[in-house]
Enzyme design. Structure first.
Site, PDB file in Angstrom:
ATOM      1  N   LYS A 141       9.474  -4.307  13.920  1.00 47.24           N
ATOM      2  CA  LYS A 141      10.063  -3.762  12.697  1.00 47.24           C
ATOM      3  C   LYS A 141      10.958  -2.565  13.015  1.00 47.24           C
ATOM      4  CE  LYS A 141       6.249  -5.050   9.603  1.00 47.24           C
ATOM      5  NZ  LYS A 141       5.236  -4.520   8.653  1.00 47.24           N
ATOM      6  N   GLU A 188      -4.464 -11.112  14.351  1.00 53.70           N
ATOM      7  CA  GLU A 188      -4.031  -9.733  14.161  1.00 53.70           C
ATOM      8  C   GLU A 188      -5.186  -8.773  14.436  1.00 53.70           C
ATOM      9  OE1 GLU A 188      -0.884  -8.696  11.187  1.00 53.70           O
ATOM     10  OE2 GLU A 188      -2.511  -7.541  10.276  1.00 53.70           O
ATOM     11  N   GLY A 208      -4.961  -4.531   5.231  1.00 51.48           N
ATOM     12  CA  GLY A 208      -4.333  -5.541   4.380  1.00 51.48           C
ATOM     13  C   GLY A 208      -4.971  -6.908   4.483  1.00 51.48           C
ATOM     14  N   ARG A 209      -5.299  -7.327   5.693  1.00 47.90           N
ATOM     15  CA  ARG A 209      -5.843  -8.680   5.868  1.00 47.90           C
ATOM     16  C   ARG A 209      -7.280  -8.810   5.373  1.00 47.90           C
ATOM     17  NH1 ARG A 209      -4.927  -6.044  10.476  1.00 47.90           N
ATOM     18  NH2 ARG A 209      -6.543  -5.759  12.058  1.00 47.90           N
ATOM     19  N   LYS A 269       0.827  -1.203   0.000  1.00 49.41           N
ATOM     20  CA  LYS A 269       0.000   0.000   0.000  1.00 49.41           C
ATOM     21  C   LYS A 269       0.864   1.256   0.000  1.00 49.41           C
ATOM     22  CE  LYS A 269      -3.692   0.216   2.629  1.00 49.41           C
ATOM     23  NZ  LYS A 269      -4.581   0.390   3.820  1.00 49.41           N
ATOM     24  N   HIS A 287      -4.027 -37.596  12.095  1.00 52.38           N
ATOM     25  CA  HIS A 287      -2.835 -38.370  12.448  1.00 52.38           C
ATOM     26  C   HIS A 287      -1.809 -37.509  13.167  1.00 52.38           C
ATOM     27  CE1 HIS A 287      -3.955 -41.953  10.019  1.00 52.38           C
ATOM     28  NE2 HIS A 287      -4.648 -41.050   9.350  1.00 52.38           N
ATOM     29  N   GLU A 293      10.109  -5.877   3.685  1.00 51.11           N
ATOM     30  CA  GLU A 293      10.277  -7.205   3.115  1.00 51.11           C
ATOM     31  C   GLU A 293       9.903  -7.221   1.635  1.00 51.11           C
ATOM     32  OE1 GLU A 293       8.809  -7.655   7.433  1.00 51.11           O
ATOM     33  OE2 GLU A 293       8.357  -6.386   5.683  1.00 51.11           O
TER      34      GLU A 293
END
Length: 550
Positions: free
Chosen positions: A509, A352, A266-267, A205, A383, A211
């Site tokens: 960060k 979040e 964002g999510r 954005k 399992h 990253e």
């Protein structure tokens, strides 16, 4: 008044105490209509919540809790564009991303965002279709065969999960993702593509995400080192961002920058141009089906009474176990290989959003908020951690998600998978008594039979929701994801927290920016002695290869 001091909260505590010894297997025996009363259907979805430790009185009290919290009013505020993300002074309008083009206007700061949404959606879908048709070609004139999406967090989890979920609908372009700052991620993607036939998408954005810019710069350098030119970048790099100028400096022309909106976190953004890799994978028509499914769930959420409202019921059941049973976890188990990334996506969406300890007015909560969300695909997870679900000491509610039809034609596999999902929910609810276990071992001597039977006892009374989809289509997937979005919203409103900021993501960060240059330079360190020791070890490993073998 504090939430835990309200009358309805006290009433729910009393219900919890009064029903502590009630077992679901007995409730089912006494209530032949329990399933009929405790399931809801919406288009291709069935939501069965009958295998929960609740009765009608508890459900009514939970709905009253939602009423007291003002869930309906908050939902209306969200839908009309009020700035309910108070800490960042932003509207929260992911639901506007899936409104039809002829919907009533929704205004943010005087602008009708519905028109803006469809303008950008049309641009992004048109670009995807040009790639898919071969109309859009690379700098050398070759058709595009690969699309690499570079983002992180909300710019990665959603589109990656949706693209994988819709694998049967993929068309002719391979879509790849690079998110991790570890160089193995981008290196492995670059090893699978050719520069002449690849389009890279930088999704950020602000166009400042560390990253994403790190991976973007690596992709750019690789592209040029493969013999391509700066001018070629214009044809092979696009962006999803609100920072057109920074994208332009990177080498991306404005017409290839697709907008992100300040009023979507964002999510919650897979429905926007952040979903460009999904558009490229499945095409415009399928992506629009995804949006229509989400909008169908939105209509249900905004208009249906709480007692029949699927996301509201799901949210309130989560609160029931979190706050009144002390359950700290929630597992989501999709019995679908194509949904294997769903649990990871929901980890971000839920944890979040609701991993908060302060209320919207700055108070500190005295009750638990968001649960620890985890999961893995069934049947594999049976399992693995299902042993703990069945016979462990913790109460962990389960969401089972099961498509009824397979897209691949192997019907026996489908029946086996569905049968296992149904059986797991039934066995978690029923359990197995000591008498039942001993009866299974009747051929053994008494002493041996008892010792073994104790090991085969299942407490049961373990709650679960069963979410069935007639098939894993784009429409149904849209409904499913919107359901979880609204569930999380409802829980945040009841807990009095802001589900739409994420200050906890930022602090690490900031510290990383200080540590990174220190890794490459000598000199004194001013951190705690543990962090100082870790930095010193990194320096030694870099200066003395093979140090750990000495």
């Amino acid at each position: 008044m504090e939430l835990t001091q309200t009358t309805i909260w006290q009433t729910l505590q009393q219900h919890r105490q009064a029903t502590a010894s009630v077992r679901m297997r007995d409730q089912f025996a006494a209530e032949p209509d329990r399933f009929e009363r405790m399931h809801e259907s919406l288009h291709g979805m069935l939501f069965d919540y009958s295998k929960n430790r609740v009765n009608e009185e508890i459900l009514d009290a939970l709905c009253a809790l939602a009423e007291q919290a003002g869930v309906r009013a908050y939902a209306e505020s969200m839908r009309r564009g009020d700035k309910i993300n108070a800490s960042e002074r932003r509207a929260v309008l992911h639901t506007a991303l899936r409104l039809p083009e002829d919907a009533e206007p929704v205004y943010v700061d005087g602008e009708n965002v519905v028109a803006k949404v469809h303008q950008e959606l049309t641009r992004a879908l048109a670009f995807a279709e040009k790639l898919l048709s071969g109309e859009y070609r690379g700098a050398t004139g070759e058709t595009i065969t690969d699309f690499v999406h570079i983002g992180i967090g909300g710019s990665d989890f959603g589109p990656r999960m949706v693209m994988q979920a819709l694998q049967p609908y993929h068309r002719n372009i391979r879509v790849h993702f690079a998110a991790n700052a570890d160089d193995a991620d981008i290196a492995q993607v670059l090893a699978r593509v050719r520069p002449e036939t690849t389009v890279f998408c930088i999704a950020s954005k602000s166009f400042t995400t560390p990253e994403t810019l790190l991976n973007g710069a690596t992709a750019r350098s690789w592209f040029l080192n493969q013999g391509m030119t700066e001018a070629d970048i214009l044809k092979h790099f696009v962006a999803v961002s609100s920072n057109v100028e920074s994208a332009r400096k990177f080498g991306i022309v404005p017409e290839n920058v697709f907008a992100m909106f300040d009023w979507v976190g964002g999510r919650y953004s897979v429905w926007s141009a952040i979903g460009l890799p999904v558009m490229v994978a499945v095409g415009a028509a399928r992506f629009r089906e995804l949006l229509r499914g989400a909008h169908a769930m939105d209509r249900h959420f905004f208009t249906t009474p709480f007692r029949r409202n699927i996301p509201v019921l799901q949210a309130l059941l989560g609160i029931w176990y979190n706050n009144f049973y002390g359950s700290e976890s929630q597992t989501v188990v999709p019995y679908s290989h194509n949904l294997r990334r769903l649990s990871g996506y929901l980890q971000q969406l839920d944890m979040e959003s609701n991993g908060k300890r302060t209320t919207v007015d700055g108070g500190v909560v005295d009750y638990h908020t968001g649960a620890v969300v985890f999961g893995e695909e069934g049947v594999n997870s049976q399992h693995a951690y299902f042993q703990l679900l069945h016979q462990g000491t913790r109460l962990i509610p389960v969401d089972f998600i099961v498509p009824m039809r397979t897209a691949y034609g192997y019907e026996q596999h489908n029946r086996f998978t569905v049968a296992n999902a149904f059986a797991q929910a039934e066995s978690l609810m029923k359990g197995k008594t000591l008498a039942e276990a001993e009866a299974e071992l009747s051929a053994l001597p008494d002493e041996e039979r008892h010792k073994l039977a104790v090991q085969k006892v299942f407490p049961g009374n373990k709650p679960s929701n069963m979410i069935l989809l007639d098939e894993l289509s784009p429409f149904n997937l849209g409904m499913l994801l919107a359901m979880y979005e609204h569930k999380i919203f409802v829980q945040g409103v009841v807990w009095g927290i802001n589900s739409f900021d994420q200050w906890g993501v930022e602090y690490g960060k900031v510290l990383a920016k200080a540590i990174e240059p220190e890794l490459l330079q000598e000199g004194s360190l001013q951190h705690d002695n543990s962090t100082n020791g870790l930095i010193e070890f990194y320096r030694r490993c870099r200066s003395e290869p093979g140090l750990t073998e000495k």
